[in-house]
Enzyme design. Structure first.
Site, PDB file in Angstrom:
ATOM      1  N   GLU A   1      27.909  46.943  18.033  1.00 51.79           N
ATOM      2  CA  GLU A   1      28.635  46.364  19.179  1.00 51.79           C
ATOM      3  C   GLU A   1      29.434  47.447  19.899  1.00 51.79           C
ATOM      4  O   GLU A   1      29.522  48.586  19.455  1.00 51.79           O
ATOM      5  CB  GLU A   1      29.614  45.273  18.699  1.00 51.79           C
ATOM      6  CG  GLU A   1      29.016  43.873  18.616  1.00 51.79           C
ATOM      7  CD  GLU A   1      28.908  43.183  19.970  1.00 51.79           C
ATOM      8  OE1 GLU A   1      29.171  43.846  20.999  1.00 51.79           O
ATOM      9  OE2 GLU A   1      28.550  41.996  20.003  1.00 51.79           O
TER      10      GLU A   1
ATOM     11  N   ARG B   1      46.455  32.943  16.866  1.00 50.64           N
ATOM     12  CA  ARG B   1      45.833  32.061  15.874  1.00 50.64           C
ATOM     13  C   ARG B   1      45.033  32.885  14.867  1.00 50.64           C
ATOM     14  O   ARG B   1      43.849  32.656  14.656  1.00 50.64           O
ATOM     15  CB  ARG B   1      44.898  31.065  16.565  1.00 50.64           C
ATOM     16  CG  ARG B   1      45.602  30.089  17.504  1.00 50.64           C
ATOM     17  CD  ARG B   1      44.593  29.181  18.181  1.00 50.64           C
ATOM     18  NE  ARG B   1      45.227  28.129  18.949  1.00 50.64           N
ATOM     19  CZ  ARG B   1      44.569  27.211  19.646  1.00 50.64           C
ATOM     20  NH1 ARG B   1      43.238  27.226  19.683  1.00 50.64           N
ATOM     21  NH2 ARG B   1      45.215  26.271  20.322  1.00 50.64           N
TER      22      ARG B   1
ATOM     23  N   ASN C   1      36.748  39.513  19.043  1.00 52.53           N
ATOM     24  CA  ASN C   1      35.351  39.867  19.211  1.00 52.53           C
ATOM     25  C   ASN C   1      35.278  40.950  20.282  1.00 52.53           C
ATOM     26  O   ASN C   1      35.810  42.031  20.101  1.00 52.53           O
ATOM     27  CB  ASN C   1      34.505  38.637  19.553  1.00 52.53           C
ATOM     28  CG  ASN C   1      33.025  38.864  19.314  1.00 52.53           C
ATOM     29  OD1 ASN C   1      32.653  39.650  18.449  1.00 52.53           O
ATOM     30  ND2 ASN C   1      32.178  38.198  20.059  1.00 52.53           N
TER      31      ASN C   1
ATOM     32  N   GLU D   1      32.590  30.529  14.154  1.00 51.26           N
ATOM     33  CA  GLU D   1      31.830  30.456  15.410  1.00 51.26           C
ATOM     34  C   GLU D   1      31.250  29.052  15.651  1.00 51.26           C
ATOM     35  O   GLU D   1      30.129  28.896  16.104  1.00 51.26           O
ATOM     36  CB  GLU D   1      30.725  31.523  15.438  1.00 51.26           C
ATOM     37  CG  GLU D   1      31.276  32.940  15.383  1.00 51.26           C
ATOM     38  CD  GLU D   1      30.208  34.001  15.548  1.00 51.26           C
ATOM     39  OE1 GLU D   1      29.015  33.693  15.337  1.00 51.26           O
ATOM     40  OE2 GLU D   1      30.556  35.147  15.890  1.00 51.26           O
TER      41      GLU D   1
ATOM     42  N   ASN E   1      32.462  36.498  24.430  1.00 49.35           N
ATOM     43  CA  ASN E   1      31.792  37.791  24.510  1.00 49.35           C
ATOM     44  C   ASN E   1      31.875  38.345  25.921  1.00 49.35           C
ATOM     45  O   ASN E   1      32.294  37.683  26.853  1.00 49.35           O
ATOM     46  CB  ASN E   1      30.331  37.672  24.080  1.00 49.35           C
ATOM     47  CG  ASN E   1      30.104  38.153  22.661  1.00 49.35           C
ATOM     48  OD1 ASN E   1      30.452  39.274  22.314  1.00 49.35           O
ATOM     49  ND2 ASN E   1      29.534  37.293  21.827  1.00 49.35           N
TER      50      ASN E   1
ATOM     51  N   ASP F   1      25.438  37.729  25.207  1.00 49.43           N
ATOM     52  CA  ASP F   1      26.353  38.503  24.367  1.00 49.43           C
ATOM     53  C   ASP F   1      27.124  39.479  25.252  1.00 49.43           C
ATOM     54  O   ASP F   1      27.630  39.095  26.288  1.00 49.43           O
ATOM     55  CB  ASP F   1      25.555  39.200  23.260  1.00 49.43           C
ATOM     56  CG  ASP F   1      26.394  39.527  22.035  1.00 49.43           C
ATOM     57  OD1 ASP F   1      27.511  40.034  22.197  1.00 49.43           O
ATOM     58  OD2 ASP F   1      25.936  39.288  20.905  1.00 49.43           O
TER      59      ASP F   1
END
Length: 294
Positions: free
Chosen positions: A18, A97, A104, A123, A150, A200
């Site tokens: 990523e 939270r 991400n 998720e 994303n 994504d």
């Protein structure tokens, strides 16, 4: 324009590649394995690849350039990164939270603000949000209601914010006020079919084209600002995760991929899964902004 052929430049079975990033001063490509966890470094000139294995909870989130070094997000919040010394220094945690959600993807806007997406830890539940973080450590929540956030991406003038709501196969556009950082006017930019996979990571080129990666879709697609598909680049792997323009002319698109969840049969079908790919697209990217530097 004929379809470009992507090439594998770093063959590695990253679990969740990523956050690919070009460093124009070092002339290197950085990217993460969120579940390694690791920072990968690739030098296009020498073809040398390096890896820094990290001792952090997984998954990590995103890596961006900052005025001094880099900033990395992870389960514990944000970290200032000294790449030369291979040192992480805990900074702030804007996630309100942390017991339910995780960081991400993220990107820096044209004014130097860092935008961060959070996802439900499993998720499943739409409890993730969109946050912005300024260089003084102050954060703001702009929207909620996403199981897996994303992207994001910004139009060349910085006035449109693009965001992937991965699990429901939707990409949204918002109006972004460059001065205040306020988001407004959420609308659907595009929706993916099951055959296309799930949206994504993304990047936006100098002409305003939006390049979106397809998780379970074997491709990257360039969309026009109207939402119309302009072209597709097919890859030999199913889980396509993030992309960024790199190189002296910002004319090479680098693409990260993943192996997470692929069984032996799927890996046999896609032996390059998890690798880093590069492709000459015929388009040029924009310099990636630096966190804290307008």
């Amino acid at each position: 324009m004929p379809a470009a052929e992507p090439i594998c430049v770093v063959k590695t079975p990253a679990i969740l590649g990523e956050s690919v990033l070009w460093h124009p001063v070092e002339k290197k490509v950085y990217w993460l394995d969120l579940k390694g966890p690791a920072i990968h470094i690739y030098d296009p000139a020498s073809k040398a690849a390096d890896i820094w294995q990290l001792e952090l909870d997984v998954p990590m989130g995103t890596l961006v350039r900052a005025r001094e070094g880099f900033v990395l997000t992870g389960r514990e919040g944000t970290f200032k990164v000294d790449m030369a010394a291979r040192k992480l220094t805990p900074w702030v945690n804007p996630n309100d939270r942390p017991e339910l959600t995780m960081f991400n993807d993220g990107k820096v806007d044209r004014q130097g603000r860092l935008w961060l997406c959070t996802s439900d830890n499993k998720e499943v539940e739409p409890i993730g949000g969109i946050y912005s973080l300024s260089a003084d450590g102050k954060s703001e929540i702009h929207d909620r209601g996403f199981a897996c956030g994303n992207g994001p991406g910004f139009s060349p003038d910085g006035r449109i914010f693009y965001f992937s709501d991965t699990m429901v196969r939707k990409v949204y556009a918002y109006d972004l006020d460059p001065r205040t950082g306020a988001l407004a006017g959420q609308r659907i930019f595009t929706e993916f079919t099951e055959e296309q996979g799930m949206p994504d990571g993304m990047t936006v080129d100098a002409e305003g084209g939006i390049w979106i990666c397809h998780w379970e879709g074997w491709r990257v697609t360039r969309f026009l600002p109207s939402g119309e598909i302009d072209r597709e680049i097919r890859l030999p792997v199913p889980l396509v995760t993030s992309c960024a323009f790199a190189g002296e002319a910002l004319d090479t698109l680098y693409i990260t991929t993943a192996t997470v969840g692929l069984d032996a049969a799927a890996l046999a079908r896609a032996p390059l899964a998890g690798s880093l790919f590069a492709v000459k697209t015929g388009h040029r990217g924009l310099p990636e902004p630096v966190f804290g530097q307008a």
